[in-house]
Design a protein around this motif. Structure first.
Motif, PDB file in Angstrom:
ATOM      1  N   ARG A  16      -6.078  37.711  12.966  1.00 24.65           N
ATOM      2  CA  ARG A  16      -5.572  37.732  11.874  1.00 24.65           C
ATOM      3  C   ARG A  16      -5.727  37.728  10.684  1.00 24.65           C
ATOM      4  O   ARG A  16      -5.208  38.806   9.999  1.00 24.65           O
ATOM      5  CB  ARG A  16      -5.167  35.964  11.590  1.00 24.65           C
ATOM      6  CG  ARG A  16      -5.120  35.353  10.126  1.00 24.65           C
ATOM      7  CD  ARG A  16      -4.982  33.709  10.197  1.00 24.65           C
ATOM      8  NE  ARG A  16      -7.020  33.704  10.747  1.00 24.65           N
ATOM      9  CZ  ARG A  16      -7.260  33.668   9.927  1.00 24.65           C
ATOM     10  NH1 ARG A  16      -7.227  33.750   8.137  1.00 24.65           N
ATOM     11  NH2 ARG A  16      -8.385  33.301  10.255  1.00 24.65           N
ATOM     12  N   ARG A  19      -4.949  41.868  11.846  1.00 22.70           N
ATOM     13  CA  ARG A  19      -4.200  42.959  11.192  1.00 22.70           C
ATOM     14  C   ARG A  19      -3.659  42.258   9.720  1.00 22.70           C
ATOM     15  O   ARG A  19      -3.331  43.451   8.475  1.00 22.70           O
ATOM     16  CB  ARG A  19      -3.295  41.282  11.730  1.00 22.70           C
ATOM     17  CG  ARG A  19      -2.832  41.560  13.210  1.00 22.70           C
ATOM     18  CD  ARG A  19      -1.209  41.463  13.570  1.00 22.70           C
ATOM     19  NE  ARG A  19      -1.438  39.363  13.460  1.00 22.70           N
ATOM     20  CZ  ARG A  19      -1.900  39.041  13.959  1.00 22.70           C
ATOM     21  NH1 ARG A  19      -2.923  39.316  15.215  1.00 22.70           N
ATOM     22  NH2 ARG A  19      -2.833  37.097  13.859  1.00 22.70           N
ATOM     23  N   TYR A  20      -4.641  41.188   8.878  1.00 23.63           N
ATOM     24  CA  TYR A  20      -4.662  41.347   7.196  1.00 23.63           C
ATOM     25  C   TYR A  20      -5.662  42.438   6.833  1.00 23.63           C
ATOM     26  O   TYR A  20      -4.533  43.425   6.037  1.00 23.63           O
ATOM     27  CB  TYR A  20      -5.045  40.255   7.191  1.00 23.63           C
ATOM     28  CG  TYR A  20      -4.997  40.073   5.409  1.00 23.63           C
ATOM     29  CD1 TYR A  20      -3.101  39.603   4.938  1.00 23.63           C
ATOM     30  CD2 TYR A  20      -5.500  39.061   4.395  1.00 23.63           C
ATOM     31  CE1 TYR A  20      -3.369  40.057   3.511  1.00 23.63           C
ATOM     32  CE2 TYR A  20      -5.602  39.396   3.646  1.00 23.63           C
ATOM     33  CZ  TYR A  20      -4.430  39.584   2.458  1.00 23.63           C
ATOM     34  OH  TYR A  20      -4.023  38.524   1.576  1.00 23.63           O
ATOM     35  N   SER A  23      -3.352  46.200   7.023  1.00 20.93           N
ATOM     36  CA  SER A  23      -2.265  46.346   6.574  1.00 20.93           C
ATOM     37  C   SER A  23      -2.724  46.173   5.068  1.00 20.93           C
ATOM     38  O   SER A  23      -1.615  47.038   3.893  1.00 20.93           O
ATOM     39  CB  SER A  23      -1.398  44.562   7.032  1.00 20.93           C
ATOM     40  OG  SER A  23      -1.981  43.351   6.261  1.00 20.93           O
TER      41      SER A  23
END
Length: 92
Positions: A16, A19-20, A23
């Protein structure tokens, strides 16, 4: 944009957060993550364009007191690392 994330989990196992952070890098941000150091992990490194800074605090799950000890040891280390990085990077 400069962003620093403080996470109390090993970066390599927390998808999690990965990915954050990645991005945000894809959107043009400079992202640093401060997290506990996993066994065998370097003090600093880079993964997916994210600079990862680790603190030397073990993760133990043996009993409730170990959680309290872990957090009591981690908070001053996170604070010191964040302050040192902030002085150099001036996060937004």
């Amino acid at each position: 944009m400069k962003i620093c994330m403080v996470v109390h989990q090993y970066y390599s196992v927390d998808g999690r957060v990965q990915r954050y952070a990645e991005s945000l890098v894809e959107a043009g941000a400079q992202v640093d993550v401060i997290c506990p150091r996993a066994p065998g992990q370097a003090r600093t490194g880079q993964q997916g364009g994210v600079r990862v800074f680790t603190i030397s605090v073990g993760r133990s799950y043996s009993h409730a007191a170990s959680y309290l000890y872990e957090y009591a040891m981690a908070m001053p280390l996170y604070t010191a690392q964040l302050l040192a990085l902030y002085i150099r990077n001036r996060y937004e």
